[in-house]
Design a protein around this motif. Structure first.
Motif, PDB file in Angstrom:
ATOM      1  N   ALA A  79       0.838  -1.213   0.000  1.00 10.08           N
ATOM      2  CA  ALA A  79       0.000   0.000   0.000  1.00 10.08           C
ATOM      3  C   ALA A  79       0.867   1.255   0.000  1.00 10.08           C
ATOM      4  O   ALA A  79       0.602   2.203  -0.750  1.00 10.08           O
ATOM      5  CB  ALA A  79      -0.920  -0.005   1.222  1.00 10.08           C
ATOM      6  N   GLU A  97       9.776   3.685   6.720  1.00 13.60           N
ATOM      7  CA  GLU A  97       9.460   2.289   7.044  1.00 13.60           C
ATOM      8  C   GLU A  97      10.128   1.893   8.353  1.00 13.60           C
ATOM      9  O   GLU A  97      11.305   2.176   8.564  1.00 13.60           O
ATOM     10  CB  GLU A  97       9.945   1.400   5.875  1.00 13.60           C
ATOM     11  CG  GLU A  97      10.114  -0.071   6.166  1.00 13.60           C
ATOM     12  CD  GLU A  97       8.835  -0.795   6.588  1.00 13.60           C
ATOM     13  OE1 GLU A  97       7.780  -0.557   5.986  1.00 13.60           O
ATOM     14  OE2 GLU A  97       8.911  -1.598   7.545  1.00 13.60           O
ATOM     15  N   ARG A 151      12.202  -6.636   3.940  1.00 12.12           N
ATOM     16  CA  ARG A 151      12.011  -8.014   4.402  1.00 12.12           C
ATOM     17  C   ARG A 151      11.503  -8.859   3.254  1.00 12.12           C
ATOM     18  O   ARG A 151      10.874  -8.345   2.339  1.00 12.12           O
ATOM     19  CB  ARG A 151      11.036  -8.041   5.568  1.00 12.12           C
ATOM     20  CG  ARG A 151      11.724  -7.642   6.870  1.00 12.12           C
ATOM     21  CD  ARG A 151      10.811  -7.798   8.042  1.00 12.12           C
ATOM     22  NE  ARG A 151       9.693  -6.864   7.914  1.00 12.12           N
ATOM     23  CZ  ARG A 151       9.066  -6.315   8.948  1.00 12.12           C
ATOM     24  NH1 ARG A 151       9.416  -6.616  10.156  1.00 12.12           N
ATOM     25  NH2 ARG A 151       8.062  -5.478   8.771  1.00 12.12           N
ATOM     26  N   THR A 171      -1.106 -13.940  -4.144  1.00 13.34           N
ATOM     27  CA  THR A 171      -1.847 -13.929  -5.403  1.00 13.34           C
ATOM     28  C   THR A 171      -2.278 -12.506  -5.712  1.00 13.34           C
ATOM     29  O   THR A 171      -2.658 -11.757  -4.810  1.00 13.34           O
ATOM     30  CB  THR A 171      -3.106 -14.803  -5.293  1.00 13.34           C
ATOM     31  OG1 THR A 171      -3.868 -14.367  -4.174  1.00 13.34           O
ATOM     32  CG2 THR A 171      -2.751 -16.257  -5.099  1.00 13.34           C
ATOM     33  N   ARG A 200       6.273 -11.680  -2.647  1.00 20.07           N
ATOM     34  CA  ARG A 200       6.141 -10.324  -2.098  1.00 20.07           C
ATOM     35  C   ARG A 200       7.425  -9.515  -2.297  1.00 20.07           C
ATOM     36  O   ARG A 200       7.369  -8.325  -2.590  1.00 20.07           O
ATOM     37  CB  ARG A 200       5.788 -10.414  -0.602  1.00 20.07           C
ATOM     38  CG  ARG A 200       5.636  -9.047   0.075  1.00 20.07           C
ATOM     39  CD  ARG A 200       5.264  -9.216   1.540  1.00 20.07           C
ATOM     40  NE  ARG A 200       5.462  -7.982   2.279  1.00 20.07           N
ATOM     41  CZ  ARG A 200       4.496  -7.172   2.706  1.00 20.07           C
ATOM     42  NH1 ARG A 200       3.248  -7.478   2.467  1.00 20.07           N
ATOM     43  NH2 ARG A 200       4.771  -6.084   3.374  1.00 20.07           N
ATOM     44  N   CYS A 226       7.158   4.945  13.090  1.00 17.11           N
ATOM     45  CA  CYS A 226       6.235   6.022  13.455  1.00 17.11           C
ATOM     46  C   CYS A 226       5.539   5.637  14.765  1.00 17.11           C
ATOM     47  O   CYS A 226       5.029   4.517  14.888  1.00 17.11           O
ATOM     48  CB  CYS A 226       5.211   6.216  12.336  1.00 17.11           C
ATOM     49  SG  CYS A 226       4.038   7.526  12.680  1.00 17.11           S
ATOM     50  N   ASP A 282      -4.149  -2.328   4.434  1.00 14.55           N
ATOM     51  CA  ASP A 282      -4.665  -3.034   5.620  1.00 14.55           C
ATOM     52  C   ASP A 282      -4.970  -2.082   6.771  1.00 14.55           C
ATOM     53  O   ASP A 282      -5.820  -2.373   7.613  1.00 14.55           O
ATOM     54  CB  ASP A 282      -3.640  -4.069   6.110  1.00 14.55           C
ATOM     55  CG  ASP A 282      -3.700  -5.370   5.313  1.00 14.55           C
ATOM     56  OD1 ASP A 282      -4.416  -5.412   4.293  1.00 14.55           O
ATOM     57  OD2 ASP A 282      -3.022  -6.334   5.712  1.00 14.55           O
ATOM     58  N   THR A 337      -3.605  -7.114  -1.275  1.00 19.53           N
ATOM     59  CA  THR A 337      -2.767  -6.172  -2.031  1.00 19.53           C
ATOM     60  C   THR A 337      -3.573  -5.521  -3.158  1.00 19.53           C
ATOM     61  O   THR A 337      -3.382  -4.339  -3.452  1.00 19.53           O
ATOM     62  CB  THR A 337      -1.517  -6.865  -2.623  1.00 19.53           C
ATOM     63  OG1 THR A 337      -1.942  -7.936  -3.443  1.00 19.53           O
ATOM     64  CG2 THR A 337      -0.605  -7.381  -1.542  1.00 19.53           C
TER      65      THR A 337
HETATM   66  C1  LIG Z   1      -1.602 -15.531   5.666  1.00 21.86           C
HETATM   67  C2  LIG Z   1      -1.831 -14.381   4.726  1.00 21.86           C
HETATM   68  C3  LIG Z   1      -1.928 -14.617   3.369  1.00 21.86           C
HETATM   69  C4  LIG Z   1      -2.156 -13.557   2.488  1.00 21.86           C
HETATM   70  N1  LIG Z   1      -2.255 -13.802   1.149  1.00 21.86           N
HETATM   71  C5  LIG Z   1      -2.498 -12.784   0.308  1.00 21.86           C
HETATM   72  C6  LIG Z   1      -2.578 -13.013  -1.095  1.00 21.86           C
HETATM   73  O1  LIG Z   1      -2.407 -14.127  -1.588  1.00 21.86           O
HETATM   74  N2  LIG Z   1      -2.840 -11.953  -1.904  1.00 21.86           N
HETATM   75  C7  LIG Z   1      -3.021 -10.701  -1.399  1.00 21.86           C
HETATM   76  O2  LIG Z   1      -3.243  -9.769  -2.166  1.00 21.86           O
HETATM   77  N3  LIG Z   1      -2.951 -10.462  -0.082  1.00 21.86           N
HETATM   78  C8  LIG Z   1      -2.687 -11.471   0.781  1.00 21.86           C
HETATM   79  N4  LIG Z   1      -2.590 -11.226   2.112  1.00 21.86           N
HETATM   80  C9  LIG Z   1      -2.852  -9.865   2.600  1.00 21.86           C
HETATM   81  C10 LIG Z   1      -1.690  -8.963   2.292  1.00 21.86           C
HETATM   82  O3  LIG Z   1      -0.507  -9.471   2.856  1.00 21.86           O
HETATM   83  C11 LIG Z   1      -1.987  -7.573   2.845  1.00 21.86           C
HETATM   84  O4  LIG Z   1      -3.293  -7.188   2.499  1.00 21.86           O
HETATM   85  C12 LIG Z   1      -1.005  -6.577   2.278  1.00 21.86           C
HETATM   86  O5  LIG Z   1       0.299  -6.907   2.661  1.00 21.86           O
HETATM   87  C13 LIG Z   1      -1.390  -5.189   2.769  1.00 21.86           C
HETATM   88  O6  LIG Z   1      -0.390  -4.286   2.416  1.00 21.86           O
HETATM   89  P1  LIG Z   1      -0.126  -3.028   3.336  1.00 21.86           P
HETATM   90  O7  LIG Z   1       0.972  -2.300   2.677  1.00 21.86           O
HETATM   91  O8  LIG Z   1      -1.396  -2.353   3.654  1.00 21.86           O
HETATM   92  O9  LIG Z   1       0.381  -3.630   4.741  1.00 21.86           O
HETATM   93  P2  LIG Z   1       1.698  -4.456   5.051  1.00 21.86           P
HETATM   94  O10 LIG Z   1       2.015  -5.374   3.966  1.00 21.86           O
HETATM   95  O11 LIG Z   1       1.493  -5.012   6.425  1.00 21.86           O
HETATM   96  O12 LIG Z   1       2.840  -3.359   5.096  1.00 21.86           O
HETATM   97  C14 LIG Z   1       2.880  -2.405   6.140  1.00 21.86           C
HETATM   98  C15 LIG Z   1       4.295  -1.865   6.216  1.00 21.86           C
HETATM   99  O13 LIG Z   1       4.313  -0.855   7.211  1.00 21.86           O
HETATM  100  C16 LIG Z   1       5.417  -1.060   8.068  1.00 21.86           C
HETATM  101  N5  LIG Z   1       5.073  -0.501   9.376  1.00 21.86           N
HETATM  102  C17 LIG Z   1       4.252  -1.032  10.298  1.00 21.86           C
HETATM  103  N6  LIG Z   1       4.170  -0.239  11.367  1.00 21.86           N
HETATM  104  C18 LIG Z   1       4.965   0.827  11.111  1.00 21.86           C
HETATM  105  C19 LIG Z   1       5.294   1.988  11.846  1.00 21.86           C
HETATM  106  N7  LIG Z   1       4.785   2.206  13.070  1.00 21.86           N
HETATM  107  N8  LIG Z   1       6.149   2.885  11.306  1.00 21.86           N
HETATM  108  C20 LIG Z   1       6.675   2.679  10.061  1.00 21.86           C
HETATM  109  N9  LIG Z   1       6.403   1.571   9.317  1.00 21.86           N
HETATM  110  C21 LIG Z   1       5.546   0.665   9.833  1.00 21.86           C
HETATM  111  C22 LIG Z   1       5.608  -2.559   8.091  1.00 21.86           C
HETATM  112  O14 LIG Z   1       6.908  -2.928   8.497  1.00 21.86           O
HETATM  113  C23 LIG Z   1       5.322  -2.911   6.643  1.00 21.86           C
HETATM  114  O15 LIG Z   1       6.460  -2.806   5.834  1.00 21.86           O
HETATM  115  C24 LIG Z   1      -2.324 -12.259   2.999  1.00 21.86           C
HETATM  116  C25 LIG Z   1      -2.207 -12.011   4.375  1.00 21.86           C
HETATM  117  C26 LIG Z   1      -1.962 -13.070   5.231  1.00 21.86           C
HETATM  118  C27 LIG Z   1      -1.854 -12.793   6.716  1.00 21.86           C
END
Ligand SMILES: Cc1cc2nc3c(=O)[nH]c(=O)nc-3n(C[C@H](O)[C@H](O)[C@H](O)COP(=O)(O)OP(=O)(O)OC[C@H]3O[C@@H](n4cnc5c(N)ncnc54)[C@H](O)[C@@H]3O)c2cc1C
Length: 369
Positions: A8, A27, A33, A39, A97, A118, A268, A281
């Motif tokens: 995101a 970050e 990582r 998918t 990923r 943060c 998320d 995603t």
């Molecule tokens: C078991 C499992 C399977 C999944 N399979 C799929 C799939 O097949 N396809 C799919 O689309 N989605 C899948 N997902 C969901 C997907 O992983 C998330 O929806 C997606 O990663 C959301 O992206 P995001 O950037 O919002 O959050 P995240 O990927 O959680 O990224 C958040 C980032 O913010 C950073 N962060 C957190 N707190 C702080 C802070 N305080 N200060 C600075 N940085 C911070 C973290 O380190 C991280 O890098 C799955 C999830 C799980 C649990």
């Protein structure tokens, strides 16, 4: 400023920069990582196209020649072939990923600032202020909280809903494994599921989900999966325990709002969902495309944030509730109910199922629909 360099955060930074805004991504992690396979679905890829990142991401993804739901013995319950998927918007694709984040970082053209956790946000004199664990602060016209399901930014603006444990754990691994062309597979038996997706470069991503006590942290999925259909036992045998990640699954009720003054949420952080639709995603990429489009409209930041939430809320909520419903049905334990589930899946009218998928896969950044 964007907090979080996940899918995101990076997609939002790309979209905002493309719309002409200066953006910095901060970050928490000290370095990128690796993560696991995932998918991607046509709506997410379409949103990436809208922000100019579709081609870079597609280059690292492997479209599946169809999707298939099976019983634990391998009996097909429901199949959609690749050509049929093409008629409803496109195919699902498997991707690692790390490759996804590398591709997005490449499009952004700049590495995030790592090691920046943060710990709070506020709006002061019409500007957003992000506070970091090392005691520093940064001011910006807008802070986007893209910091995941346990978002500190969300907590900082008082929008947190309690996370609810879903009652199951998902074990995941990505391994090198020879598999001929294979649809994306989800197999079900009782309250347990096993998924298989091929990734580029001879790798396979598998996941197993089963009821578990919260925090039990078993390093491998329960042994009964070794008696499921091929190639599940072979995949498990080829995977070292250290290669497996176990994750307890949570979601929350939909948030009251997605922004407060000059702080807004994406991914998320905005819609904590279960992973059962594999849409996390893709929904995050829709957020990024729509947020940038709203801010680009020139109406001013706060009205643009309201418009973003208005355009995105319905689709994000639909994906959230479908994931909850799939988790509930997938968690049935009663053997008769499970038999009924298999019968319903085999018998459901194909046209109705395809129409539902088509609605999910169709995304227009301008309307958010
Ligand atoms: C078991 C499992 C399977 C999944 N399979 C799929 C799939 O097949 N396809 C799919 O689309 N989605 C899948 N997902 C969901 C997907 O992983 C998330 O929806 C997606 O990663 C959301 O992206 P995001 O950037 O919002 O959050 P995240 O990927 O959680 O990224 C958040 C980032 O913010 C950073 N962060 C957190 N707190 C702080 C802070 N305080 N200060 C600075 N940085 C911070 C973290 O380190 C991280 O890098 C799955 C999830 C799980 C649990």
């Amino acid at each position: 400023m964007v907090i979080g360099a996940g899918p995101a955060g990076l997609a939002t930074a790309i979209a905002l920069r493309r719309a002409g805004f200066g953006v910095e991504v901060r970050e928490r992690a000290a370095e990128p990582r690796s993560g696991n396979g995932l998918t991607l679905w046509p709506n997410g890829l379409r949103a990436l196209d809208a922000i100019g990142a579709g081609a870079a991401v597609r280059a690292g993804a492997l479209p599946a020649p169809g999707t298939s739901m099976r019983s634990k013995t391998g009996r097909s319950l429901y199949e959609v072939s690749g050509p049929v998927m093409d008629t409803i918007g496109g195919r699902g694709a498997g991707m690692h990923r790390k490759d996804l984040l590398d591709a997005l970082t490449g499009v952004l053209g700049e590495r995030p600032v790592f090691g920046a956790r943060c710990v709070g946000v506020r709006t002061e004199a019409g500007r957003a202020v992000a506070e970091f664990a090392d005691g520093t602060e940064a001011r910006a016209d807008l802070v986007v909280g893209a910091d995941g399901i346990r978002s500190s930014v969300r907590a900082g603006i008082g929008l947190a809903e309690p996370l609810r444990y879903a009652g199951f754990t998902v074990w995941r691994a990505t391994i090198e494994f020879e598999l001929p062309p294979f649809p994306g597979v989800l197999s079900m038996g009782g309250p347990n599921q096993f998924g298989i997706w091929r990734l580029p470069a001879g790798r396979v991503y598998w996941f197993a989900s089963a009821p578990a006590v919260e925090g039990a942290s078993e390093s491998r999925p329960p042994g009964f999966f070794e008696n499921w259909h091929a190639p599940i036992p072979e995949l498990l045998a080829a995977t070292e325990s250290e290669e497996i990640t176990a994750t307890d699954i949570y979601d929350s009720e939909p948030l009251r709002a997605w922004s407060a003054a000059r702080v807004v949420l994406a991914g998320d952080a905005a819609h904590p969902s279960m992973p059962n639709m594999g849409q996390g995603t893709s929904q995050a990429f829709e957020d990024a495309a729509v947020l940038a489009d709203c801010l680009d409209g020139g109406a001013g930041i706060e009205p643009a944030l309201m418009e973003y939430e208005r355009r995105r809320r319905r689709r994000a909520r639909a994906a959230w509730s479908q994931a909850r419903m799939l988790a509930r049905i997938g968690g049935w334990r009663n053997p008769l109910a499970c038999l009924l589930r298999e019968k319903l899946m085999s018998a459901a009218p194909e046209r109705a199922q395809l129409r539902q998928l088509e609605r999910l896969f169709t995304f227009h950044p301008k309307s958010g629909e």
